[in-house]
Scaffold this active site. Structure first.
Site, mmCIF file in Angstrom:
data_model
loop_
_atom_site.group_PDB
_atom_site.id
_atom_site.type_symbol
_atom_site.label_atom_id
_atom_site.label_comp_id
_atom_site.label_asym_id
_atom_site.label_seq_id
_atom_site.Cartn_x
_atom_site.Cartn_y
_atom_site.Cartn_z
ATOM 1 N N SER A 335 0.830 -1.201 0.000
ATOM 2 C CA SER A 335 0.000 0.000 0.000
ATOM 3 C C SER A 335 0.868 1.256 0.000
ATOM 4 O O SER A 335 0.585 2.234 -0.695
ATOM 5 C CB SER A 335 -0.916 -0.020 1.226
ATOM 6 N N TRP A 338 2.310 1.714 -3.396
ATOM 7 C CA TRP A 338 1.302 2.169 -4.357
ATOM 8 C C TRP A 338 1.340 3.689 -4.493
ATOM 9 O O TRP A 338 1.101 4.245 -5.546
ATOM 10 C CB TRP A 338 -0.081 1.707 -3.894
ATOM 11 N N HIS A 339 1.683 4.347 -3.380
ATOM 12 C CA HIS A 339 1.642 5.799 -3.372
ATOM 13 C C HIS A 339 2.752 6.448 -4.189
ATOM 14 O O HIS A 339 2.624 7.600 -4.585
ATOM 15 C CB HIS A 339 1.685 6.331 -1.941
ATOM 16 N N GLY A 340 3.802 5.730 -4.395
ATOM 17 C CA GLY A 340 4.848 6.360 -5.204
ATOM 18 C C GLY A 340 6.104 5.529 -5.269
ATOM 19 O O GLY A 340 6.327 4.634 -4.443
ATOM 20 N N PHE A 487 0.012 10.248 -7.591
ATOM 21 C CA PHE A 487 -0.036 8.810 -7.432
ATOM 22 C C PHE A 487 -0.831 8.164 -8.567
ATOM 23 O O PHE A 487 -1.010 6.975 -8.593
ATOM 24 C CB PHE A 487 -0.672 8.450 -6.084
#
Lengths: 487, 312
Positions: A335, A338-340, A487
């Protein structure tokens, strides 16, 4: 080899953002035409056109990518439903997963992993010269990819039948209010809405406008006014210490909440104008008294996605405590990623994963519970510290900030002058933030809803007051982009 | 639905009224020049100081882009003109980064508040720029924003919006206290921007090779350049009303001097200053394909010293 960044004539630096004049012209036009069209197929076709125009406003070339990945999943879901054995279904599912994640991985993580591998080799004394590509990250790719994946996964699990109409499916994927920054919707929730006959609901549309107004306020008044303070601290981590760092970190804590929840509110409100009920994405997360509760309130659509499609398939909490711990940690690590494409995001995810594990262990050990107020403060403290890793550009910057947070003491005036110059704006921002926190708390406790909203005059006065605050304090020039666009 | 639209319209009436009122908020020239977003090297503050605070006359003013800023040595030109004519002419290089034909008009309007030049020299390029000058909406007066001489400009609405933002910023500054103003380190009334750097000859040669030799003419040209042409006409009219002579100085990129500007054909009666190609043919005169360096500026200024149409 270079994937050339879009040249000026093909791309704009930002997509069509909600707080822009062009969106203010786009939305009423789409709205009026939508409700003039009388049939569902025509309305869906109009939504597809609008969504593509909205997305193509940034760079029309990436429309091909959006359409291609959407149609891949549409086709694959149709094949999955026709398969009679699990093995065949799995093959099609892997095609969808492979296709979507390859595209996402390439655009988002290619350079990151190439550079990281190079650093790793350098760390053991080996030199490597990898080609890095100047890759443009397509806006919203993380969001619409996950939304499309949830569709094929739900079809695979039998939770939803495949959509037969490609236009309906494209309308679901390209629905402009939530196309570039969520909420990450589920097909089982949205596709029936795209198939249903709708009549215009006055009350529903008004609540939509109310959401949009509040979301706009959170974004342009609170988030964008706090941005200079958090930027001042995070861009120059070594320059400040003590209360100045604390101010910057707290500013970011509130900025990211108001920015992202503001966007979600506008998206939901926008959806309501067209008769769609998008899922709630934030439920006053900073009033959570435990980390678990925080994650039930923060970016709900994404948390639920990872719970349903990663944590549970990994086994969830059904395979014993050690496995549950690993699953939880992995889920939050992914997770974070996923943000970067930066190890700081992975660290942020890992911190939360570790915190959740510790919380579960503490609870299951039967240790005494903290008073609610203490629990609330501990949770807020933990979340705030974790944000340092989320926002910092590098690990080094994050550690410097952590160190400086508890040592030294730069006068607050120094960082506020850097952020806002010599004016009374810091006081104004402080007042606005306090007012907002009170209002948000009253909304959380449903006091405003119970006591004030039923009275029309009070309601209208509140609307005008919010608009006045937006006019007086909203950041319109050089406004920061919505944080989650990256993102 | 009708009820919804009617209620929204009614609700938004006071909002539109407030938004419109903001557009009428008075803005000082000082605020406008200091506020300009994307200002290059505090040039805005300098322009305000030279035009509106400095009482020194500006008999000959140069308007244009960064080509002008780096190409005209105003101090040297004063000396050359004095030697040639025996008269004292105060020269002001009022060039500003980026191009757009609205800005010279706006600047001339401001200049006329305190001074009256005798000659305005307007920079001309290979092709008339059709883009809107980015800082124009922050300096323009309300009537110029709302009713420009031509609406054939896709930046019309953004310009009006930016003009509104300026006035909103002025209102907020008055309410919340002054924002930081620009302090010029050491004021000089001369606007020439010095550069010793010499560009890469290969890059310059490539630019020259790519330079277009032909320009559109006729209806295509008229359609393309309707907007800037109207602004130039507006400037000429303002100059004529104030007894100011206007001439055009051709300042193209490297290699562009070999082709006449398309503007030449469009203005058959205009006074043109066309530097000979050989004057600036050497790559050593150029900082980059678009800007002269000190050597090039000296050559051009010396040539102007002989050619400027001033009284002798």
């Amino acid at each position: 080899m270079t994937f050339v960044r879009p040249v000026k004539k093909f791309a704009r630096p930002l997509p069509m953002i909600f707080n822009s004049i062009v969106f203010a012209l786009f939305l009423p036009f789409v709205f009026l035409v939508y409700w003039r069209l009388k049939t569902v197929p025509r309305r869906n076709a109009w939504l597809v056109l609008s969504g593509f125009f909205f997305y193509g406003w940034w760079d029309w070339r990436f429309l091909l990518l959006l359409a291609a990945t959407a149609l891949l999943d549409f086709y694959v879901a149709g094949r999955i439903a026709k398969c009679d054995t699990r093995k065949k279904k799995q093959r099609w599912l892997w095609l969808s997963l492979g296709g979507n994640l390859t595209v996402l991985g390439f655009f988002k993580y290619f350079n990151f992993f190439a550079a990281s591998f190079k650093d790793l080799l350098a760390g053991v004394g080996l030199e490597a010269d990898f080609v890095t590509l100047e890759i443009v990250l397509p806006v919203g790719i993380s969001f619409y990819t996950f939304q499309a994946l949830s569709y094929t996964l739900d079809v695979y699990y039998g939770k939803t039948p495949p959509e037969k109409n490609p236009v309906t499916y494209l309308a679901f994927i390209s629905f402009f209010p939530q196309l570039v920054a969520g909420p990450v919707e589920r097909a089982s929730h949205m596709l029936p809405q795209f198939r249903a006959e709708k009549t215009f609901g006055y009350g529903f549309a008004v609540t939509g406008l109310r959401l949009m107004l509040w979301g706009l306020f959170k974004k342009v008044v609170i988030a964008d006014n706090l941005a200079p303070l958090s930027d001042a601290v995070f861009r120059h981590p070594g320059d400040y210490s003590g209360v100045a760092v604390l101010a910057g970190v707290l500013a970011f804590t509130l900025q990211v909440y108001c920015d992202f929840s503001g966007y979600s509110d506008i998206a939901r409100g926008c959806g309501r104008l067209f008769g769609f009920d998008l899922m709630e994405n934030f439920r006053f997360p900073y009033f959570a008294s435990t980390l678990r509760e925080f994650w039930q309130r923060w970016h709900i659509s994404l948390s639920a996605w990872f719970r349903d499609y990663l944590y549970i398939p990994l086994g969830g909490n059904r395979r014993g405590k050690p496995r549950e711990t690993v699953n939880l940690f992995l889920t939050f690590l992914v997770s974070g990623m996923w943000h970067g494409a930066n190890w700081t995001f992975a660290a942020w995810g890992a911190i939360h994963g570790t915190g959740l594990i510790a919380e579960r262990l503490y609870r299951s050990a039967g240790l005494p519970r903290f008073p609610k107020a203490v629990s609330y403060l501990l949770t807020l403290f933990f979340v705030t510290i974790a944000w340092i890793f989320f926002r910092a550009a590098t690990f080094r910057d994050a550690w410097i900030l952590l160190d400086h947070l508890f040592t030294g003491n730069t006068p607050l005036r120094e960082v506020t002058e850097k952020a806002w110059g010599h004016s009374h704006l810091p006081w104004a921002v402080l007042l606005l933030v306090c007012g907002f926190l009170v209002a948000d708390y009253l909304l959380y406790r449903r006091v405003l809803q119970r006591m004030l909203f039923p009275h029309k005059v009070v309601r209208i006065s509140i609307y005008y007051s919010v608009i006045l605050l937006i006019l007086l304090f909203g950041v319109f020039r050089n406004a920061p982009a919505f944080i989650y666009f990256q993102f | 639905m009708r009820k919804f639209l009617a209620h929204i319209a009614l609700f938004l009436l006071p909002v539109f009224a407030a938004v419109t009122l903001i557009f009428f908020y008075p803005v000082s020239r000082s605020f406008s020049y200091n506020y300009m977003p994307g200002d290059c090297e505090n040039r805005g503050a300098w322009l305000h100081a030279r035009m509106l605070e400095d009482t020194t006359a500006a008999d000959i003013v140069f308007f244009g882009s960064s080509h002008t800023m780096t190409g005209i040595q105003d101090m040297a030109l004063e000396t050359l003109l004095a030697a040639r004519t025996g008269r004292t002419y105060r020269v002001a290089n009022l060039g500003y980064c980026r191009i757009g034909e609205e800005l010279p008009y706006v600047l001339l309007k401001d200049l006329l508040r305190t001074k009256k030049p005798q000659l305005v020299v307007l920079e001309v390029r290979e092709r008339t720029s059709t883009s809107s000058q980015p800082v124009y909406p922050f300096l323009a007066e309300r009537e110029d924003l709302v009713c420009p001489p031509s609406f054939a400009q896709q930046a019309y609405l953004p310009n009006v919006y930016n003009g509104w933002l300026l006035r909103l910023a002025a209102l907020r500054t008055d309410v919340l206290g002054a924002a930081d103003t620009v302090t010029l380190p050491a004021y000089s009334r001369f606007g020439y921007r010095f550069s010793e750097h010499t560009g890469d000859p290969a890059h310059l040669a490539q630019t020259k090779a790519n330079a277009k030799k032909e320009h559109p003419s006729g209806l295509l040209r008229d359609v393309e350049t309707h907007y800037p042409d109207r602004w130039i006409a507006q400037l000429e009219q303002l100059a004529a009303e104030n007894g100011i002579q206007v001439c055009f100085l051709y300042l193209p990129s490297y290699g562009g001097l070999e082709t006449n500007p398309e503007f030449l054909a469009a203005r058959p009666g205009g006074i043109f200053l066309l530097p000979p190609p050989s004057l600036l043919d050497s790559p050593s005169c150029w900082r980059d394909p678009d800007h002269l360096n000190n050597k090039g500026a000296i050559l051009l200024t010396t040539w102007l010293g002989e050619k400027l149409p001033v009284k002798e």
